[in-house]
Design an enzyme around this catalytic site. Sequence first.
Site, PDB file in Angstrom:
ATOM      1  N   LYS A 195      17.040  25.832  45.392  1.00  0.00           N
ATOM      2  CA  LYS A 195      16.879  26.432  44.057  1.00  0.00           C
ATOM      3  C   LYS A 195      16.834  27.941  44.225  1.00  0.00           C
ATOM      4  O   LYS A 195      16.508  28.438  45.301  1.00  0.00           O
ATOM      5  CB  LYS A 195      15.568  25.957  43.427  1.00  0.00           C
ATOM      6  N   ASP A 255      20.471  27.009  35.330  1.00  0.00           N
ATOM      7  CA  ASP A 255      19.133  26.523  34.958  1.00  0.00           C
ATOM      8  C   ASP A 255      18.724  27.435  33.799  1.00  0.00           C
ATOM      9  O   ASP A 255      19.598  28.023  33.136  1.00  0.00           O
ATOM     10  CB  ASP A 255      18.161  26.618  36.154  1.00  0.00           C
TER      11      ASP A 255
HETATM   12  P1  NDP Z   1      18.178  27.160  28.689  1.00  0.00           P
HETATM   13  O1  NDP Z   1      17.957  28.538  29.163  1.00  0.00           O
HETATM   14  O2  NDP Z   1      19.508  26.767  28.201  1.00  0.00           O
HETATM   15  O3  NDP Z   1      17.123  26.772  27.563  1.00  0.00           O
HETATM   16  C1  NDP Z   1      15.755  26.881  27.808  1.00  0.00           C
HETATM   17  C2  NDP Z   1      15.010  26.500  26.530  1.00  0.00           C
HETATM   18  O4  NDP Z   1      13.634  26.379  26.850  1.00  0.00           O
HETATM   19  C3  NDP Z   1      15.115  27.546  25.441  1.00  0.00           C
HETATM   20  O5  NDP Z   1      15.012  26.934  24.199  1.00  0.00           O
HETATM   21  C4  NDP Z   1      13.898  28.419  25.736  1.00  0.00           C
HETATM   22  O6  NDP Z   1      13.410  29.143  24.600  1.00  0.00           O
HETATM   23  C5  NDP Z   1      12.889  27.383  26.154  1.00  0.00           C
HETATM   24  N1  NDP Z   1      11.934  27.995  27.087  1.00  0.00           N
HETATM   25  C6  NDP Z   1      12.206  28.556  28.288  1.00  0.00           C
HETATM   26  N2  NDP Z   1      11.099  29.054  28.847  1.00  0.00           N
HETATM   27  C7  NDP Z   1      10.111  28.788  27.969  1.00  0.00           C
HETATM   28  C8  NDP Z   1       8.720  29.045  27.978  1.00  0.00           C
HETATM   29  N3  NDP Z   1       8.144  29.684  29.007  1.00  0.00           N
HETATM   30  N4  NDP Z   1       7.997  28.618  26.903  1.00  0.00           N
HETATM   31  C9  NDP Z   1       8.583  27.974  25.869  1.00  0.00           C
HETATM   32  N5  NDP Z   1       9.896  27.717  25.814  1.00  0.00           N
HETATM   33  C10 NDP Z   1      10.644  28.112  26.845  1.00  0.00           C
HETATM   34  O7  NDP Z   1      17.732  26.233  29.939  1.00  0.00           O
HETATM   35  P2  NDP Z   1      18.116  24.712  30.224  1.00  0.00           P
HETATM   36  O8  NDP Z   1      18.241  23.954  28.965  1.00  0.00           O
HETATM   37  O9  NDP Z   1      19.219  24.697  31.202  1.00  0.00           O
HETATM   38  O10 NDP Z   1      16.811  24.218  31.026  1.00  0.00           O
HETATM   39  C11 NDP Z   1      15.692  23.644  30.359  1.00  0.00           C
HETATM   40  C12 NDP Z   1      14.863  22.845  31.373  1.00  0.00           C
HETATM   41  O11 NDP Z   1      15.667  21.811  31.938  1.00  0.00           O
HETATM   42  C13 NDP Z   1      14.317  23.631  32.561  1.00  0.00           C
HETATM   43  O12 NDP Z   1      13.078  23.070  32.940  1.00  0.00           O
HETATM   44  C14 NDP Z   1      15.336  23.355  33.640  1.00  0.00           C
HETATM   45  O13 NDP Z   1      14.795  23.541  34.920  1.00  0.00           O
HETATM   46  C15 NDP Z   1      15.644  21.902  33.361  1.00  0.00           C
HETATM   47  N6  NDP Z   1      16.901  21.375  33.873  1.00  0.00           N
HETATM   48  C16 NDP Z   1      18.085  21.974  33.583  1.00  0.00           C
HETATM   49  C17 NDP Z   1      19.260  21.429  34.043  1.00  0.00           C
HETATM   50  C18 NDP Z   1      20.587  21.981  33.669  1.00  0.00           C
HETATM   51  O14 NDP Z   1      21.585  21.372  34.035  1.00  0.00           O
HETATM   52  N7  NDP Z   1      20.680  23.099  32.957  1.00  0.00           N
HETATM   53  C19 NDP Z   1      19.260  20.239  34.925  1.00  0.00           C
HETATM   54  C20 NDP Z   1      17.962  19.635  35.083  1.00  0.00           C
HETATM   55  C21 NDP Z   1      16.841  20.208  34.588  1.00  0.00           C
HETATM   56  P3  NDP Z   1      13.658  30.734  24.513  1.00  0.00           P
HETATM   57  O15 NDP Z   1      15.101  30.882  24.232  1.00  0.00           O
HETATM   58  O16 NDP Z   1      12.755  31.170  23.440  1.00  0.00           O
HETATM   59  O17 NDP Z   1      13.264  31.280  25.868  1.00  0.00           O
HETATM   60  O1  2IT Z   2      17.201  21.302  37.812  1.00  0.00           O
HETATM   61  C1  2IT Z   2      18.382  20.955  37.972  1.00  0.00           C
HETATM   62  O2  2IT Z   2      18.674  19.831  38.414  1.00  0.00           O
HETATM   63  C2  2IT Z   2      19.440  21.891  37.618  1.00  0.00           C
HETATM   64  N1  2IT Z   2      19.143  22.974  37.128  1.00  0.00           N
HETATM   65  C3  2IT Z   2      20.876  21.548  37.885  1.00  0.00           C
HETATM   66  C4  2IT Z   2      21.238  21.808  39.307  1.00  0.00           C
HETATM   67  C5  2IT Z   2      22.696  21.684  39.657  1.00  0.00           C
HETATM   68  O3  2IT Z   2      22.990  22.005  40.807  1.00  0.00           O
HETATM   69  O4  2IT Z   2      23.515  21.275  38.840  1.00  0.00           O
END
Ligand code: NDP
Ligand code: 2IT
Length: 452
Positions: free
Chosen positions: A129, A169
């Site tokens: 990561k 992420d």
């Molecule tokens: P994005 O940046 O696309 O979206 C993040 C969302 O979460 C936004 O709505 C943001 O609001 C909110 N957010 C972020 N930080 C905070 C905080 N401290 N408090 C409240 N709201 C918060 O990220 P992703 O959708 O990609 O990721 C979301 C989660 O999913 C994370 O935990 C990530 O690790 C996990 N994840 C992502 C994957 C992926 O493929 N993208 C895969 C597996 C897990 P705001 O805009 O106001 O900051």
């Molecule tokens: O938390 C996660 O699994 C991710 N942000 C996606 C990682 C990836 O390599 O696609």
Amino acid sequence: MTPGSRRIAEVYDQVIGRNPGETEFHQAVSEVFDSLHRVLAKHPEYVDASILERICEPERQIIFRVPWTDDTGTVHINRGFRVQYNSALGPYKGGLRFHPTVLLGTVKFLGFEQVFKNALTGLPIGGGKGGSDFDPKGRSEGEIMRFCQSFMTEAYRHIGDRVDVPAGDIGVGRREIGFLFGQYKRITNRYESGALTGKGITWGGSLVRTEATGYGTVYFTEHMLHTRGRSLDGATVLVSGSGNVALYAIEKVHQLGGTVVGASDSGGSVYDPDGIDVDLLREIKEVQRERISSYAEQRGSAEYIPNRQVWAVAEKTSVDVALPCATQNELDEDGAKLLTKAGVAAVAEGANMPTTPEAIRLLREADVLFGPGKAANAGGVATSALEMQQNATRDSWTFDHTEQRLEEIMESIHARCAATAEEYGTAGDYVSGANIAGFIQVADAMIAQGVI
Ligand code: NDP
Ligand code: 2IT
């Protein structure tokens, strides 16, 4: 106390002592260790080979300076991280997070989770990561590009399609992956598609990768519900966040006949009893790059609830399913109480470690189905691995074929977690099932590869 349980306590103390202040990392280790007592009783070879000690210590941790210039000419210095956690099963694989709260301990907790998650996919990927404490909010396109280029000017030395393959992420989506990939290509003079995933479709990306994490979380939820003769059809659902994972979780819930009535960002939540209009929300978040409050302004049926998490919507309606899809520790005991009072039957983690240990305990006591992130959100990284497969064979698959692979992978992760939980005497507990199945796969590979 068995020798295995004693070792768990000793190594956990070492982890705390050697990684002071990294509370999220401690939490992630503690959650996995809690599941391992029976495993170590059955498999003393893991204790003998010091697997616990080795699995907690990243193979390599890289911290670097990221200097960049904003549009006014002011120089900023951020910190960049890449933690290459475990390569027993394949090249390091995992996302990059750009968010002002990112510290080394954040990246280590995410990297640790990733090791077991990636094992559960059944695909040949190790865990890693990275990220930065850079805050993309309010930055221009040019500033984002220069930051990404500066980040990659150091990171390129450490990544590669057989070494370490970053992806997105929080704060890193297709736009950022594009800038990172462009700089990698420029510095290395190689069109090495498999060095990053989450790329655009015309330049080496995979169909379904954008949707995969949210879709996968919903497939996992549906499998959990089926074990109790229920389904998402007709269900009322809350989703936290409104980013990549949240948007596509909402879309898939609607495709399966459920209604998502709440979503959020870090400023507040919306309650939309008619169901979230996902196209409008996507337009607001990805094109207008606006806050979720704009959604309530543009959609008559929606109400904005400032400064409250989406779980507050459970005060207004009954809830069948909750999907935390924003960030770590966002669903605490108070949120869990609201959800159980509203009748929630299933919670699945689209985000990484969004549910606090106290909230998990409370949900478990209320007999709520609970899908931990390392299983429920593994569809994203699994589809990244499918992107790597397509890059390696210079092929590109159709949407339907790729989505079918994703569905099969999520079904198999669900089945594996359920079977492992049963084998270890914790039937129905997906947390222990996921932790044990992931751990055993990585531990066996580590033993086979010797003391390295
Ligand atoms: P994005 O940046 O696309 O979206 C993040 C969302 O979460 C936004 O709505 C943001 O609001 C909110 N957010 C972020 N930080 C905070 C905080 N401290 N408090 C409240 N709201 C918060 O990220 P992703 O959708 O990609 O990721 C979301 C989660 O999913 C994370 O935990 C990530 O690790 C996990 N994840 C992502 C994957 C992926 O493929 N993208 C895969 C597996 C897990 P705001 O805009 O106001 O900051
Ligand atoms: O938390 C996660 O699994 C991710 N942000 C996606 C990682 C990836 O390599 O696609």
